[in-house]
Design a protein around this motif. Sequence first.
Motif, PDB file in Angstrom:
ATOM      1  N   HIS A   1      -4.972  21.515   5.034  1.00 30.86           N
ATOM      2  CA  HIS A   1      -5.253  20.178   4.508  1.00 30.86           C
ATOM      3  C   HIS A   1      -4.405  19.124   5.223  1.00 30.86           C
ATOM      4  N   HIS A   2      -4.769  17.904   4.978  1.00 28.42           N
ATOM      5  CA  HIS A   2      -4.030  16.779   5.563  1.00 28.42           C
ATOM      6  C   HIS A   2      -2.859  16.449   4.642  1.00 28.42           C
ATOM      7  N   THR A   3      -1.643  16.904   5.032  1.00 30.92           N
ATOM      8  CA  THR A   3      -0.457  16.648   4.210  1.00 30.92           C
ATOM      9  C   THR A   3       0.488  15.720   4.959  1.00 30.92           C
ATOM     10  N   VAL A   4       1.149  14.871   4.203  1.00 25.96           N
ATOM     11  CA  VAL A   4       2.136  13.927   4.751  1.00 25.96           C
ATOM     12  C   VAL A   4       3.312  13.897   3.796  1.00 25.96           C
ATOM     13  N   PRO A   5       4.482  13.469   4.271  1.00 27.27           N
ATOM     14  CA  PRO A   5       5.619  13.327   3.350  1.00 27.27           C
ATOM     15  C   PRO A   5       5.264  12.386   2.200  1.00 27.27           C
ATOM     16  N   LEU A   6       5.667  12.807   0.991  1.00 24.32           N
ATOM     17  CA  LEU A   6       5.331  12.027  -0.196  1.00 24.32           C
ATOM     18  C   LEU A   6       5.886  10.614  -0.103  1.00 24.32           C
ATOM     19  N   GLU A   7       7.108  10.505   0.391  1.00 26.19           N
ATOM     20  CA  GLU A   7       7.730   9.191   0.497  1.00 26.19           C
ATOM     21  C   GLU A   7       6.964   8.300   1.480  1.00 26.19           C
ATOM     22  N   GLU A   8       6.503   8.958   2.591  1.00 25.98           N
ATOM     23  CA  GLU A   8       5.723   8.200   3.576  1.00 25.98           C
ATOM     24  C   GLU A   8       4.412   7.717   2.969  1.00 25.98           C
ATOM     25  N   GLU A   9       3.743   8.611   2.208  1.00 23.43           N
ATOM     26  CA  GLU A   9       2.489   8.230   1.553  1.00 23.43           C
ATOM     27  C   GLU A   9       2.742   7.119   0.531  1.00 23.43           C
ATOM     28  N   TYR A  10       3.867   7.252  -0.169  1.00 27.81           N
ATOM     29  CA  TYR A  10       4.233   6.240  -1.154  1.00 27.81           C
ATOM     30  C   TYR A  10       4.404   4.875  -0.497  1.00 27.81           C
ATOM     31  N   GLU A  11       5.153   4.857   0.619  1.00 28.31           N
ATOM     32  CA  GLU A  11       5.394   3.592   1.318  1.00 28.31           C
ATOM     33  C   GLU A  11       4.088   3.008   1.855  1.00 28.31           C
ATOM     34  N   GLU A  12       3.226   3.914   2.384  1.00 34.07           N
ATOM     35  CA  GLU A  12       1.940   3.455   2.924  1.00 34.07           C
ATOM     36  C   GLU A  12       1.075   2.843   1.812  1.00 34.07           C
ATOM     37  N   LYS A  13       1.009   3.567   0.682  1.00 34.24           N
ATOM     38  CA  LYS A  13       0.207   3.054  -0.436  1.00 34.24           C
ATOM     39  C   LYS A  13       0.816   1.786  -1.021  1.00 34.24           C
ATOM     40  N   LYS A  14       2.125   1.705  -0.956  1.00 33.13           N
ATOM     41  CA  LYS A  14       2.783   0.501  -1.448  1.00 33.13           C
ATOM     42  C   LYS A  14       2.401  -0.692  -0.583  1.00 33.13           C
ATOM     43  N   VAL A  15       2.372  -0.465   0.739  1.00 28.80           N
ATOM     44  CA  VAL A  15       1.944  -1.525   1.658  1.00 28.80           C
ATOM     45  C   VAL A  15       0.495  -1.917   1.371  1.00 28.80           C
ATOM     46  N   GLN A  16      -0.376  -0.888   1.165  1.00 19.56           N
ATOM     47  CA  GLN A  16      -1.781  -1.167   0.846  1.00 19.56           C
ATOM     48  C   GLN A  16      -1.902  -1.932  -0.466  1.00 19.56           C
ATOM     49  N   LEU A  17      -1.073  -1.530  -1.439  1.00 20.80           N
ATOM     50  CA  LEU A  17      -1.100  -2.218  -2.726  1.00 20.80           C
ATOM     51  C   LEU A  17      -0.734  -3.694  -2.561  1.00 20.80           C
ATOM     52  N   GLU A  18       0.310  -3.947  -1.761  1.00 19.42           N
ATOM     53  CA  GLU A  18       0.708  -5.335  -1.528  1.00 19.42           C
ATOM     54  C   GLU A  18      -0.401  -6.110  -0.835  1.00 19.42           C
ATOM     55  N   LYS A  19      -1.080  -5.407   0.105  1.00 22.28           N
ATOM     56  CA  LYS A  19      -2.191  -6.050   0.814  1.00 22.28           C
ATOM     57  C   LYS A  19      -3.306  -6.406  -0.150  1.00 22.28           C
ATOM     58  N   LYS A  20      -3.638  -5.439  -1.037  1.00 30.68           N
ATOM     59  CA  LYS A  20      -4.705  -5.684  -2.009  1.00 30.68           C
ATOM     60  C   LYS A  20      -4.295  -6.773  -3.000  1.00 30.68           C
TER      61      LYS A  20
END
Length: 623
Positions: free
Chosen positions: A202-221
């Motif tokens: 599966h496509h796995t990434v560090p949780l913290e990295e995913e968190y930061e990425e989603k946080k950036v997306q959240l700010e964008k949204k």
Amino acid sequence: MVHTVQFLHSQTRRDIRAELSIQADMASASSLLSEDQFLCSICLDVFSKPVSIPCGHNFCKACISRHWQDKEECQCPLCNEKFNKKPKLCVNTTFRDVVENFKKLRVVAKNDLLVKPGQVPCDHCLGTKFKASKTCLVCLTSYCEIHLEPHRQVATLKEHKLIDPVLNLEKKICKKHNRMLELYCRNDCTRVCILCTEHRTHHTVPLEEEYEEKKVQLEKKKLEAQKMIQERQKKVQEINEIMQFKRKDKDEAVENSLLVFNNLVISTQSQLAKLLNVIEEKQKAAERQAEVLVIELEKEISALQRRVHKLECNSHIEDHLQFIKSFLSCSSSSPQTKNWSDISISGQLYVEDLRRAVVELEETLTKETERASQEFRVCCSKIIAEETIQKKAQPVTDLETLPEGVKLDTIRQQYTVDMTFDPHTANDLLLFSADSKSVRTSHLWWFENEGMHRFNRYAYVLGKKGFSEGRFYYEVQAARKTGWDLGVVRESIRGSKTLTPNPRSGAWIIRLRNNTELKALNNTPVKLAFTKKPVRIGVFVDYEKGLVSFYDVDAATLIYSFTDCLFNERIYPFFSPGPSEEGVNGAPLLLSPATESTVWKQLKDFLVLIFTVIALVLILQNE
């Protein structure tokens, strides 16, 4: 390694003892000691490796060494006592322990000591729990400042990864591998550890990295949402400003309209008063003439009555000669009278004068009404101009972006056309109204006129107007009907002897049968569900998009849409009132008229009302 274990054991024993006495120490320390007592007067910070010099003052070993460096004579920085020989500097171990204990108490105090609800407790504290300062991802344990000391002093423990305290750590540990769930599986949207083999593909990434990425997306949204809010707030402001101008225009139109109406009423009243005055004068003249004629007639009646009496007396004379002489005397003295058969009240002149006055009133009213009409147009020019511009501009609106409740209203306002039936495309089975706005099925079936553009065997008819571009919309009223067909067809279908209504043959139609069965006649018919049978059906066509949509106008809901339609030629609205079903489906299909300017329609209704009122006044006056 053995040394490290021994250190940890001894450190743990000391920590337990410190923990058991820390609350008492805190109370006594806070009351007896102050931070100033543990500050170096040179660096102004808490003592580090404190040393005592002969005069009794304490300093950091490094601070006093730097202070005396390269100096021939040593003296105390505080009391200036001089020393003949540079004192030997040794760490005051007892005072150092006191200082270190004070540091711990200060750290604990700064970290609020006891854990509060919602905070992470230290896993090593016994009894009363202190608030955790860090969580170790290797030890999988949370530590307070006191129990965190080994991770800051022991070399092997310094390599452990420390993070901010984690609540409910047991839920974030892989139960299978007893490791921290540090990774995030994007396929399953869950936390995994690095040893979970079932997620390796599966496509796995560090949780913290995913968190930061989603946080950036959240700010964008969030920024996008805020931008949309600002746009809508700006639109609200624009609408409010427009409505403010419209209210101003409305007030001006109302004020001017009242002025025009009052002038019209005054003029009408003036002309009506003149007419009534003419009628009154003619009546008085007729009465005066009648009085004179009656007096003259009464005089003649009196004279004739006397003559009758005299003749009556003569009729009783028995002597023949005397009777003859008396009769001749009466005959020679007969009273003078007029021939009243040709004499009458001058009614013809009266009628002519009245007619002339009425004609004059009618002409005046016509002129005044035309003038009022022009003034009304001037008064309401802004409002009428807006409606005219809106209809003529016909902007290409992106209907997909509109809310569902606004979409149909926009279509009706911008794209409504005035549609009529074309009887030349239908056989004699259908009966039409004089204005070609109504059609129904006859009870009798006959086929006399079989023209080349007629549907010879079907109760079908096309609209008068055809379209080869743009958008158009029309409405059909189907009240009290149990069956009908509505839609659009290609021009080439006109006059076809057979017709299979589906998109392949160039027909996009929906059909109602038996009052309950509604279908879209697609290449594969689609049964359409409805809670209430549509009575007013709106048909909207976007030629360029290849779209045919049917709406329930009263419910403002979409019934069905044909998409990706290949028109390829001119198209015409298609109608069928359906079979009569022994009169059950005998009601007509009605085409709704195109809406005209609301203001001008109200103005025309108002003028009609004025004429009606004036006509009633005249009728009542004549009676």
